[in-house]
Design a protein around this motif. Structure first.
Motif, mmCIF file in Angstrom:
data_model
loop_
_atom_site.group_PDB
_atom_site.id
_atom_site.type_symbol
_atom_site.label_atom_id
_atom_site.label_comp_id
_atom_site.label_asym_id
_atom_site.label_seq_id
_atom_site.Cartn_x
_atom_site.Cartn_y
_atom_site.Cartn_z
ATOM 1 N N THR A 198 5.344 4.978 1.303
ATOM 2 C CA THR A 198 5.861 6.348 1.281
ATOM 3 C C THR A 198 6.293 6.832 2.667
ATOM 4 O O THR A 198 6.838 7.911 2.799
ATOM 5 N N GLY B 66 -3.516 0.119 5.063
ATOM 6 C CA GLY B 66 -2.254 0.743 5.458
ATOM 7 C C GLY B 66 -1.766 0.330 6.824
ATOM 8 O O GLY B 66 -1.132 1.119 7.532
ATOM 9 N N ASN C 291 0.842 -1.195 0.000
ATOM 10 C CA ASN C 291 0.000 0.000 0.000
ATOM 11 C C ASN C 291 0.881 1.250 0.000
ATOM 12 O O ASN C 291 1.772 1.374 0.836
ATOM 13 N N GLN D 261 0.434 4.020 1.149
ATOM 14 C CA GLN D 261 0.406 4.682 2.450
ATOM 15 C C GLN D 261 1.536 4.183 3.341
ATOM 16 O O GLN D 261 2.078 4.927 4.145
ATOM 17 N N LYS E 289 -7.939 2.674 10.695
ATOM 18 C CA LYS E 289 -7.400 3.677 9.775
ATOM 19 C C LYS E 289 -7.945 5.064 10.109
ATOM 20 O O LYS E 289 -7.210 6.057 10.068
#
Length: 655
Positions: free
Chosen positions: A298, A435, A293, A295, A401
């Motif tokens: 990165t 994530g 993912n 999320q 989340k």
């Protein structure tokens, strides 16, 4: 007529002669010989001419046929493998896998076909079965009922193994959970404690030659396996799960579509322990099953975490105490705080959302504990029934989340059946969509999962730090266990052992209950010798005032992701010295489980020769009693060597 008969008789030995195939590693030193003599397929391993595995059986039985006997080699195909890839949560970051791949085709007396594939790199062999569809493009599925795959080691071999537990035993019927004690240098012929063989990985020593056996690539498409007890004729063989695992739910066999394949069984060999500690074969022969993912990709999802439960236990799972451990993480610059079992009952979801907001303001992310489901054992801890169905996971993970939770720790799985492997995979896949990174406890060994499931971080699958809290016996065993795992359990997969323990006593007041038997520097060094991308630094709030500043300063700087790992020296269960590189910074960490100080004159080529570096060491008085820790210079001589001393149950970190 007589002449014709003579010719047929003359040709008969040629027709019945065994066929052989050979495959060698790229450097030519590791050789695998495959044979079909007597209709029994076998393979054998030599390294630099030394016999590492004697001729050992191949094959399997399935509901579509018997592929263990009456087999002949019909064809072979060789090719070269040369691939590079990157990972961040294991022992190195850049991988370059070079191997020779040999596929050997077999046919049984009924003209049914199967193939055995060997991927051979310089110190590793990976083996798997390929099963095609048979006559008329059928059948299109198969159940693999058992394997003949064997590992025959030379006489006199000793073993470093942990037994496979019986199913549905132990605390709240949670076993097998890969949490049994190791035996070091035990006779190969000795029976396992429970009569069910041994969990992977399995380490053997024969006169200074080392063999590490494990498996990789196990997903929802197969069951996990282990090694049987020793058999004088066959050696060790692949054993499938016990019927009673997972409270009897699910089959103990493996069902696959055809064409299909089994997971890879891996064999790492060396005339030293260096290839054992540094092996990456568990990742080299598998591929990611989905994309990480963005999320998570990165951000840096890894780091250090605080954990109240290890010392303060269940009573600490309340809002106020969790604030203290978030504040501790913030003060130390740690990235995460784990909130353990009962949080839904003792804190509640609304206040967990509030706690997460508080943590984020302090620069700390929360991880939350979950029970895997609840029907395969009697573990009472909640939250339960949140991870066992797609609907429940979707609701729970969407909520996590929304409040900024970073990851989950899921506990209490029921064994190695294919059904259980599917539950792991489902949790991982759904967590990736939201994530979330995943840690598993009370669980099986990860088998290539760090590469297969990119949001998987680590598993326990070891007799871990909580046992140091539970009993003085395990506190005394800690040095032995943690000098064992770099050579076996942690050599093949990341390991959440769960705690760089800094309290001297295993109690909240740090004055009662039994003592920790290791030095502070031993504990700090375990953050380097135990490899996991999310490292528990099990400090307590009182440690901020009690620990020497030199220790606090060093704990704040501990990395958890590595670009390179090198084995320096050691022996399983006695001592270990490992070098790991984070960016441009090298750390050499050592542990000594022996009763006397360990003095080593070792080569440290990662540091400039003729210069001085720093070392964090235990300081001992004239009687040998450790009185504290100190940061001191260490001279690297012109030949790149250094003399180091590690105290009994002590440690060292050179940097």
């Amino acid at each position: 007529m007589k002449k014709t008969i003579f010719l047929l008789i003359a040709l008969l030995p040629l027709m019945l002669a065994a066929r052989e195939a050979t495959v060698a590693s790229p450097d030519g030193k590791l050789v695998v010989n495959i044979n079909d003599d007597g209709g029994q397929p076998t393979y054998a391993l030599t390294l630099e001419g030394r016999q590492m595995l004697l001729p050992s059986a191949l094959g399997f039985t399935a509901n579509i046929g018997d592929f263990t006997k009456g087999l002949k080699i019909t064809n072979t195909k060789a090719s070269q493998v040369d691939r590079q890839y990157e990972m961040r949560q294991v022992k190195q970051s850049h991988f370059h896998y070079v191997a020779t791949l040999l596929t050997v085709d077999f046919e049984n007396a009924k003209q049914q076909k199967m193939s055995v594939q060997f991927s051979v790199s310089n110190n590793d062999v990976a083996i798997r079965y390929l099963i095609p569809r048979q006559k008329d493009d059928n059948p299109k599925s198969a159940v693999i009922e058992s394997e003949a795959t064997a590992f025959r080691l030379p006489d006199g071999t000793t073993k470093f193994l942990t037994p496979q537990s019986l199913p549905m035993v132990g605390w709240e019927r949670t076993k097998p959970s890969y949490e049994e004690e190791y035996r070091a240098d035990a006779p190969m012929t000795e029976k396992s404690r429970y009569g069910q063989g041994y969990t992977f990985p399995c380490l053997f020593n024969e006169g200074g030659a080392w063999v590490l056996i494990s498996e990789t690539g196990v997903s929802s498409a197969y069951c996990g396996s282990h090694l049987s007890d020793y058999d004088p004729q066959r050696g060790y063989t692949i054993a499938y799960p016990m019927a009673g695992e997972n409270n009897g739910n699910g089959t103990a066999t493996a069902g696959i579509p055809l064409p299909g394949e089994t997971p890879w069984r891996t064999i790492t060999v060396g005339t030293t322990l260096k290839p054992i500690v540094e092996t990456t074969v568990q990742y080299d022969v598998v591929e990611p099953l989905y994309t990480l993912n963005p999320q998570l990709s990165t951000l840096n999802p890894y780091g250090r975490y605080t954990w109240s439960w290890l010392i303060w236990q269940d009573n600490s799972i309340n809002y106020d105490d969790q604030v203290k451990f978030i504040d501790l993480a913030s003060a130390m610059g740690f990235e995460l705080c784990l909130v353990d079992n009962w949080w839904d009952r003792n804190i509640g979801r609304e206040r967990i959302a509030e706690l997460s907001r508080y943590a984020q303001k302090k620069g700390v992310g929360l991880m939350l504990w979950y029970n895997s489901n609840g029907y395969e054992n009697d573990a009472p801890q909640t939250p339960r029934q949140c991870m066992n169905t797609p609907m429940a996971r979707d609701r729970e993970m969407a909520w996590m989340k929304s409040i900024g939770v970073k990851g989950i720790k899921v506990d209490f799985f029921g064994g190695d059946k294919q059904e259980t492997m599917k539950l792991y995979e489902d949790i991982l896949f759904d967590a990736n969509r939201y994530g979330l990174q995943c840690i598993f406890h009370g669980c099986t060994l990860p088998r290539g999962w760090e590469r297969m499931y990119p949001n998987f971080v680590a598993s326990e699958a070891v007799l871990a730090s909580e046992n140091v809290f539970f009993s003085d016996h395990h506190a005394r065993q800690e040095p032995f266990e943690l000098t064992m795992h770099p050579f076996c359990r942690n050599a093949v997969a990341t390991m959440d052992w769960g705690g760089v323990i800094m309290n001297k006593y295993l109690s909240k007041d740090n004055r009662s209950r039994h003592q920790r038997q290791t030095t502070d520097v031993f504990e700090i060094a375990t953050a380097f010798t135990n490899q996991t991308a999310i490292q528990c630094v099990a400090m307590q709030p009182n440690n901020l005032d009690e620990l020497p500043q030199v220790e606090l300063d060093f704990l704040k700087t501990i990395p958890t992701i590595w670009d390179e790992t090198r084995f320096i020296d050691g022996y399983p269960g006695r001592y270990v010295l490992i070098a790991r590189r984070h960016g441009q910074q090298w750390y050499v960490a050592g542990l000594n489980a022996q009763k006397e100080p360990l003095v080593l004159n070792v080569e440290l080529p990662m540091f400039p020769a003729g210069t001085a570096v720093s070392q964090l060491i235990d300081v001992a008085d004239k009687k040998g009693n450790v009185t504290g820790a100190a940061k001191q210079p260490l001279k690297i001589d012109k030949k790149g060597k250094a003399k180091i001393t590690i105290q009994p149950n002590g440690g060292i970190v050179v940097f």
